[in-house]
Design a protein around this motif. Structure first.
Motif, PDB file in Angstrom:
ATOM      1  N   ASP A   1      28.520  17.507  23.969  1.00  0.00           N
ATOM      2  CA  ASP A   1      28.134  18.546  23.017  1.00  0.00           C
ATOM      3  C   ASP A   1      26.651  18.527  22.693  1.00  0.00           C
ATOM      4  N   GLY A   2      25.974  17.438  23.026  1.00  0.00           N
ATOM      5  CA  GLY A   2      24.563  17.332  22.713  1.00  0.00           C
ATOM      6  C   GLY A   2      23.970  16.079  23.314  1.00  0.00           C
ATOM      7  N   LYS A   3      22.712  15.860  22.984  1.00  0.00           N
ATOM      8  CA  LYS A   3      21.959  14.767  23.605  1.00  0.00           C
ATOM      9  C   LYS A   3      20.905  14.270  22.621  1.00  0.00           C
ATOM     10  N   TRP A   4      20.638  12.976  22.673  1.00  0.00           N
ATOM     11  CA  TRP A   4      19.578  12.395  21.853  1.00  0.00           C
ATOM     12  C   TRP A   4      18.206  12.759  22.396  1.00  0.00           C
TER      13      TRP A   4
ATOM     14  N   ILE B   1      28.012  12.859  22.205  1.00  0.00           N
ATOM     15  CA  ILE B   1      26.573  13.001  22.360  1.00  0.00           C
ATOM     16  C   ILE B   1      26.097  12.049  23.449  1.00  0.00           C
ATOM     17  N   ASP B   2      25.314  12.579  24.385  1.00  0.00           N
ATOM     18  CA  ASP B   2      24.817  11.782  25.505  1.00  0.00           C
ATOM     19  C   ASP B   2      23.543  11.037  25.111  1.00  0.00           C
ATOM     20  N   ASN B   3      23.230  10.021  25.901  1.00  0.00           N
ATOM     21  CA  ASN B   3      22.083   9.159  25.614  1.00  0.00           C
ATOM     22  C   ASN B   3      20.757   9.872  25.866  1.00  0.00           C
TER      23      ASN B   3
ATOM     24  N   SER C   1      20.874  18.880  19.899  1.00  0.00           N
ATOM     25  CA  SER C   1      19.791  17.894  19.960  1.00  0.00           C
ATOM     26  C   SER C   1      19.804  17.041  18.705  1.00  0.00           C
ATOM     27  N   GLU C   2      19.795  15.727  18.908  1.00  0.00           N
ATOM     28  CA  GLU C   2      19.703  14.777  17.806  1.00  0.00           C
ATOM     29  C   GLU C   2      18.414  13.978  18.019  1.00  0.00           C
ATOM     30  N   MET C   3      17.443  14.193  17.148  1.00  0.00           N
ATOM     31  CA  MET C   3      16.136  13.574  17.335  1.00  0.00           C
ATOM     32  C   MET C   3      15.950  12.404  16.387  1.00  0.00           C
TER      33      MET C   3
ATOM     34  N   LEU D   1      30.888  10.615  18.610  1.00  0.00           N
ATOM     35  CA  LEU D   1      30.570   9.368  19.289  1.00  0.00           C
ATOM     36  C   LEU D   1      29.314   9.605  20.119  1.00  0.00           C
ATOM     37  N   ILE D   2      28.455   8.594  20.177  1.00  0.00           N
ATOM     38  CA  ILE D   2      27.189   8.692  20.895  1.00  0.00           C
ATOM     39  C   ILE D   2      27.127   7.553  21.908  1.00  0.00           C
ATOM     40  N   PHE D   3      26.778   7.856  23.144  1.00  0.00           N
ATOM     41  CA  PHE D   3      26.642   6.804  24.150  1.00  0.00           C
ATOM     42  C   PHE D   3      25.238   6.230  24.103  1.00  0.00           C
ATOM     43  N   GLY D   4      25.141   4.915  23.951  1.00  0.00           N
ATOM     44  CA  GLY D   4      23.853   4.234  23.927  1.00  0.00           C
ATOM     45  C   GLY D   4      23.625   3.493  25.226  1.00  0.00           C
TER      46      GLY D   4
END
Length: 298
Positions: free
Chosen positions: A223-226, A197-199, A8-10, A155-158
């Motif tokens: 691997d994670g999600k915002w 990281i997913d949106n 989790s990326e908050m 990498l993070i998808f926006g």
């Protein structure tokens, strides 16, 4: 692949010390203090001082601490990076860079950071990077972006900005309409040894939607999600945990590899028709690290 845990990326707005303080005591694996989209234009410059204050005074525990400056194409970017890293660079694990378009954008940030780190006495390369893939140019160049710097960890998808760049009329059907960009970014990240990281799920009060999206992302290989609200964090964390069977298998393979190395000096072994070596064990080591972070194993 980095073994740092990012289920989790908050994100929290950089101008609000109160919201940053709430994020600091949340269950998130990473807190992103956001000077970009979460910060009004009128607050962007003043918010730098708030970010510095937060970094210097708050206890983030074992979380990864990240700052998202404004995009490299803006006149805010270089002062965001210089002022905050010079004042509190030893408190920052990661810079999250939005609206990356080319590999050169990543290299620009890398070089700027290197100069600042050297100037303030930090080891060059100590502050890592995550970059947002949120435009059509970025998606076209994603393989080059993923390999642009040794600082890169994910990498993070926006989704929102990507949909806007396309001119899409809706972003509601993210797993249908946007399966292609998600998968392309995921492949680029994994091929480069990065986390993916997913949106965010924008309906932050809809726990069922968040759970559904998080489980789908985990199943796909993210691997994670915002997250944009503390209530989303435990839902996301649970979705990205390995199962009991996966934990047991990971422990079995790691123990077998260690025994083969110690007893026979072997660097690769065959178990159940699988070739196990140091590289393949990284996936299993990450599963155990996730389980340990959640208290599922000692």
């Amino acid at each position: 692949m980095s073994l740092r845990i990012r289920r989790s990326e908050m994100t929290c707005p950089a101008h609000s010390l109160a919201m940053i303080s709430k994020a600091a005591v949340s269950e998130a694996d990473e807190v992103i203090i956001d000077l970009e989209d979460a910060c009004a234009v009128s607050q962007k410059i003043a918010a730098r001082a708030t970010v510095i204050q937060a970094l210097q005074t708050l206890d983030f525990g074992q979380k990864l601490v990240a700052v998202r400056p404004n995009a490299v194409q803006t006149h805010y970017h270089y002062r965001d990076v210089v002022e905050i890293v010079e004042a509190a660079g030893d408190k920052i694990d990661v810079l999250v860079i939005p609206k990356i378009e080319t590999a050169d954008d990543v290299r620009f940030v890398d070089r700027l950071l290197s100069q600042i780190e050297a100037n303030i006495g930090l080891a060059v390369g100590s502050i890592k990077l995550e970059v947002l893939i949120e435009g059509t140019r970025a998606l076209q160049a994603v393989e080059h972006i993923a390999n642009a710097s040794p600082r890169l960890e994910s990498l993070i998808f926006g989704l929102a900005d990507y949909a806007g760049d396309l001119g899409a009329r809706s972003a509601d059907d993210q797993w249908g309409m946007f399966a292609y960009p998600k998968h392309k970014m995921l492949v680029a990240a994994k091929a480069a040894g990065l986390a993916a990281i997913d949106n965010v799920t924008f309906a932050f009060r809809d726990s069922e939607a968040c759970q559904r999206d998080a489980k789908r992302a985990a199943a796909m290989g993210f691997d994670g999600k915002w997250a944009i609200h503390p209530a989303q964090v435990p839902i996301i964390n649970q979705a990205f945990l390995p199962t009991a069977a996966e934990i047991a298998e990971a422990q079995r393979l790691i123990n077998a590899y260690a025994a083969a190395d110690q007893d026979a000096g072997l660097g690769a072994i065959a178990i159940d028709d699988q070739m196990i070596d140091a590289a393949s064990l990284r996936v299993h080591a990450k599963k155990l690290a996730l389980a340990q972070r959640a208290g599922l194993v000692e």
